[in-house]
Design a protein around this motif. Structure first.
Motif, PDB file in Angstrom:
ATOM      1  N   THR A 115     -20.562  61.467 -29.070  1.00  0.00           N
ATOM      2  CA  THR A 115     -21.200  61.899 -30.320  1.00  0.00           C
ATOM      3  C   THR A 115     -21.916  60.727 -30.988  1.00  0.00           C
ATOM      4  OG1 THR A 115     -19.587  63.649 -30.624  1.00  0.00           O
ATOM      5  CG2 THR A 115     -20.766  62.914 -32.590  1.00  0.00           C
ATOM      6  N   ILE A 116     -21.293  59.566 -30.985  1.00  0.00           N
ATOM      7  CA  ILE A 116     -21.908  58.373 -31.578  1.00  0.00           C
ATOM      8  C   ILE A 116     -23.158  57.982 -30.794  1.00  0.00           C
ATOM      9  CG2 ILE A 116     -21.572  55.894 -31.980  1.00  0.00           C
ATOM     10  CD1 ILE A 116     -18.597  56.663 -32.654  1.00  0.00           C
ATOM     11  N   LEU A 117     -23.064  58.015 -29.468  1.00  0.00           N
ATOM     12  CA  LEU A 117     -24.229  57.695 -28.633  1.00  0.00           C
ATOM     13  C   LEU A 117     -25.351  58.700 -28.858  1.00  0.00           C
ATOM     14  CD1 LEU A 117     -22.422  56.689 -25.317  1.00  0.00           C
ATOM     15  CD2 LEU A 117     -23.696  55.166 -26.853  1.00  0.00           C
ATOM     16  N   ALA A 118     -24.997  59.960 -29.025  1.00  0.00           N
ATOM     17  CA  ALA A 118     -26.008  60.998 -29.261  1.00  0.00           C
ATOM     18  C   ALA A 118     -26.642  60.836 -30.640  1.00  0.00           C
ATOM     19  CB  ALA A 118     -25.388  62.384 -29.114  1.00  0.00           C
ATOM     20  N   SER A 119     -25.847  60.462 -31.643  1.00  0.00           N
ATOM     21  CA  SER A 119     -26.421  60.288 -32.986  1.00  0.00           C
ATOM     22  C   SER A 119     -27.353  59.086 -33.032  1.00  0.00           C
ATOM     23  CB  SER A 119     -25.321  60.168 -34.041  1.00  0.00           C
ATOM     24  OG  SER A 119     -24.618  58.959 -33.893  1.00  0.00           O
ATOM     25  N   ALA A 120     -27.130  58.111 -32.154  1.00  0.00           N
ATOM     26  CA  ALA A 120     -28.028  56.959 -32.043  1.00  0.00           C
ATOM     27  C   ALA A 120     -29.188  57.271 -31.099  1.00  0.00           C
ATOM     28  CB  ALA A 120     -27.267  55.740 -31.534  1.00  0.00           C
ATOM     29  N   GLN A 121     -29.220  58.490 -30.580  1.00  0.00           N
ATOM     30  CA  GLN A 121     -30.258  58.966 -29.662  1.00  0.00           C
ATOM     31  C   GLN A 121     -30.301  58.174 -28.361  1.00  0.00           C
ATOM     32  OE1 GLN A 121     -34.026  59.477 -31.686  1.00  0.00           O
ATOM     33  NE2 GLN A 121     -33.013  60.252 -33.512  1.00  0.00           N
ATOM     34  N   LEU A 122     -29.188  57.540 -28.021  1.00  0.00           N
ATOM     35  CA  LEU A 122     -29.106  56.810 -26.757  1.00  0.00           C
ATOM     36  C   LEU A 122     -28.828  57.756 -25.596  1.00  0.00           C
ATOM     37  CD1 LEU A 122     -27.107  53.748 -28.055  1.00  0.00           C
ATOM     38  CD2 LEU A 122     -29.505  53.789 -27.365  1.00  0.00           C
ATOM     39  N   ILE A 123     -28.233  58.907 -25.906  1.00  0.00           N
ATOM     40  CA  ILE A 123     -28.032  59.951 -24.905  1.00  0.00           C
ATOM     41  C   ILE A 123     -28.411  61.291 -25.525  1.00  0.00           C
ATOM     42  CG2 ILE A 123     -26.131  58.710 -23.774  1.00  0.00           C
ATOM     43  CD1 ILE A 123     -24.236  60.899 -25.003  1.00  0.00           C
ATOM     44  N   SER A 124     -28.645  62.261 -24.665  1.00  0.00           N
ATOM     45  CA  SER A 124     -28.780  63.636 -25.131  1.00  0.00           C
ATOM     46  C   SER A 124     -27.727  64.449 -24.401  1.00  0.00           C
ATOM     47  CB  SER A 124     -30.187  64.178 -24.843  1.00  0.00           C
ATOM     48  OG  SER A 124     -30.461  64.131 -23.465  1.00  0.00           O
ATOM     49  N   GLN A 125     -27.354  65.550 -24.998  1.00  0.00           N
ATOM     50  CA  GLN A 125     -26.362  66.425 -24.386  1.00  0.00           C
ATOM     51  C   GLN A 125     -26.926  67.836 -24.361  1.00  0.00           C
ATOM     52  OE1 GLN A 125     -22.966  65.391 -27.021  1.00  0.00           O
ATOM     53  NE2 GLN A 125     -21.960  64.717 -25.141  1.00  0.00           N
ATOM     54  N   GLU A 126     -26.664  68.528 -23.275  1.00  0.00           N
ATOM     55  CA  GLU A 126     -27.074  69.926 -23.197  1.00  0.00           C
ATOM     56  C   GLU A 126     -26.015  70.704 -22.431  1.00  0.00           C
ATOM     57  OE1 GLU A 126     -30.197  71.351 -20.449  1.00  0.00           O
ATOM     58  OE2 GLU A 126     -30.442  69.246 -19.911  1.00  0.00           O
ATOM     59  N   LYS A 127     -25.905  71.948 -22.792  1.00  0.00           N
ATOM     60  CA  LYS A 127     -24.939  72.817 -22.145  1.00  0.00           C
ATOM     61  C   LYS A 127     -25.632  73.546 -21.001  1.00  0.00           C
ATOM     62  CE  LYS A 127     -20.856  75.028 -23.400  1.00  0.00           C
ATOM     63  NZ  LYS A 127     -19.850  75.102 -24.363  1.00  0.00           N
ATOM     64  N   ARG A 128     -25.062  73.449 -19.819  1.00  0.00           N
ATOM     65  CA  ARG A 128     -25.541  74.165 -18.645  1.00  0.00           C
ATOM     66  C   ARG A 128     -24.391  75.057 -18.185  1.00  0.00           C
ATOM     67  NH1 ARG A 128     -27.677  68.926 -15.341  1.00  0.00           N
ATOM     68  NH2 ARG A 128     -29.029  68.087 -16.970  1.00  0.00           N
ATOM     69  N   GLY A 129     -24.495  76.313 -18.495  1.00  0.00           N
ATOM     70  CA  GLY A 129     -23.372  77.220 -18.236  1.00  0.00           C
ATOM     71  C   GLY A 129     -22.224  76.871 -19.165  1.00  0.00           C
ATOM     72  N   ARG A 130     -21.078  76.589 -18.587  1.00  0.00           N
ATOM     73  CA  ARG A 130     -19.921  76.213 -19.415  1.00  0.00           C
ATOM     74  C   ARG A 130     -19.708  74.698 -19.458  1.00  0.00           C
ATOM     75  NH1 ARG A 130     -15.010  79.803 -17.442  1.00  0.00           N
ATOM     76  NH2 ARG A 130     -15.955  79.448 -15.426  1.00  0.00           N
ATOM     77  N   VAL A 131     -20.609  73.969 -18.834  1.00  0.00           N
ATOM     78  CA  VAL A 131     -20.445  72.517 -18.721  1.00  0.00           C
ATOM     79  C   VAL A 131     -21.446  71.804 -19.619  1.00  0.00           C
ATOM     80  CG1 VAL A 131     -20.499  70.557 -17.131  1.00  0.00           C
ATOM     81  CG2 VAL A 131     -19.648  72.774 -16.339  1.00  0.00           C
ATOM     82  N   LYS A 132     -20.945  70.818 -20.353  1.00  0.00           N
ATOM     83  CA  LYS A 132     -21.814  69.987 -21.203  1.00  0.00           C
ATOM     84  C   LYS A 132     -22.206  68.743 -20.415  1.00  0.00           C
ATOM     85  CE  LYS A 132     -21.899  69.175 -26.027  1.00  0.00           C
ATOM     86  NZ  LYS A 132     -21.141  68.905 -27.249  1.00  0.00           N
ATOM     87  N   TRP A 133     -23.511  68.501 -20.321  1.00  0.00           N
ATOM     88  CA  TRP A 133     -24.041  67.384 -19.558  1.00  0.00           C
ATOM     89  C   TRP A 133     -24.596  66.312 -20.488  1.00  0.00           C
ATOM     90  CZ3 TRP A 133     -24.160  66.747 -14.218  1.00  0.00           C
ATOM     91  CH2 TRP A 133     -23.631  67.812 -13.494  1.00  0.00           C
ATOM     92  N   CYS A 134     -24.500  65.064 -20.037  1.00  0.00           N
ATOM     93  CA  CYS A 134     -25.016  63.922 -20.793  1.00  0.00           C
ATOM     94  C   CYS A 134     -26.137  63.273 -19.996  1.00  0.00           C
ATOM     95  CB  CYS A 134     -23.914  62.892 -21.015  1.00  0.00           C
ATOM     96  SG  CYS A 134     -22.490  63.533 -21.880  1.00  0.00           S
ATOM     97  N   LYS A 135     -27.176  62.883 -20.714  1.00  0.00           N
ATOM     98  CA  LYS A 135     -28.332  62.248 -20.084  1.00  0.00           C
ATOM     99  C   LYS A 135     -28.701  61.007 -20.892  1.00  0.00           C
ATOM    100  CE  LYS A 135     -33.170  62.949 -19.026  1.00  0.00           C
ATOM    101  NZ  LYS A 135     -34.338  63.783 -19.147  1.00  0.00           N
ATOM    102  N   LEU A 136     -28.960  59.916 -20.206  1.00  0.00           N
ATOM    103  CA  LEU A 136     -29.397  58.683 -20.847  1.00  0.00           C
ATOM    104  C   LEU A 136     -30.791  58.875 -21.419  1.00  0.00           C
ATOM    105  CD1 LEU A 136     -28.706  55.632 -21.272  1.00  0.00           C
ATOM    106  CD2 LEU A 136     -29.951  55.202 -19.164  1.00  0.00           C
ATOM    107  N   GLU A 137     -31.010  58.382 -22.633  1.00  0.00           N
ATOM    108  CA  GLU A 137     -32.328  58.423 -23.287  1.00  0.00           C
ATOM    109  C   GLU A 137     -32.763  56.986 -23.551  1.00  0.00           C
ATOM    110  OE1 GLU A 137     -34.115  61.025 -23.593  1.00  0.00           O
ATOM    111  OE2 GLU A 137     -32.630  62.590 -23.236  1.00  0.00           O
ATOM    112  N   PRO A 138     -33.336  56.326 -22.550  1.00  0.00           N
ATOM    113  CA  PRO A 138     -33.638  54.894 -22.672  1.00  0.00           C
ATOM    114  C   PRO A 138     -34.668  54.553 -23.743  1.00  0.00           C
ATOM    115  CG  PRO A 138     -34.559  55.779 -20.639  1.00  0.00           C
ATOM    116  CD  PRO A 138     -33.735  56.867 -21.259  1.00  0.00           C
TER     117      PRO A 138
END
Length: 130
Positions: free
Chosen positions: A54-77
């Motif tokens: 959550t902290i990384l996402a609020s700093a926009q360093l990662i994004s998160q998206e739900k794919r089906g029932r799984v939450k995925w994390c992606k680096l946002e360089p």
């Protein structure tokens, strides 16, 4: 994809200050990961890892998206660009050659040991005044 202004530098550096969050970013350099896969190598609860995410996402360093029932994390360089530009401003200074600096200090210290400081009286002057 909508435009999001870059997060303040304080937010980015605060997110990067924690070694667990830096490790997570390193893991995400390889590929997107499910939250459970991100949590696997850490000896902490899934809830604790989620807080880091959550902290990384609020700093926009990662994004998160739900794919089906799984939450995925992606680096946002791109979120590191402002921090990188700020840090590069300090790159204008010449790097210090530590070997040369050590030799310089050794020479200066050996010269100082041979000569008494100009402002300090030697023992003869101190006794004559006292």
């Amino acid at each position: 994809m909508s435009y999001r202004p870059a997060p303040p530098l304080d937010t980015v550096f605060a997110a990067l200050a924690d070694p667990t969050r830096r490790a997570i970013l390193t893991m995400l350099l390889e590929d997107d990961m499910a939250v459970t896969d991100v949590a696997e190598p850490f000896e902490m609860s899934l809830a604790a890892v989620s807080k880091h995410l959550t902290i990384l996402a609020s700093a926009q360093l990662i994004s998160q998206e739900k794919r089906g029932r799984v939450k995925w994390c992606k680096l946002e360089p791109d979120a590191l660009k402002a921090a990188s530009v700020w840090m590069q401003g300090f790159g204008q200074f010449e790097p210090v050659n530590l070997d040369d600096f050590e030799r310089f200090l050794a020479e200066e210290l050996s010269d100082d040991e041979l000569e008494p400081p100009a402002s300090a009286p030697d023992d003869g002057e101190a006794r004559a005044e006292g």
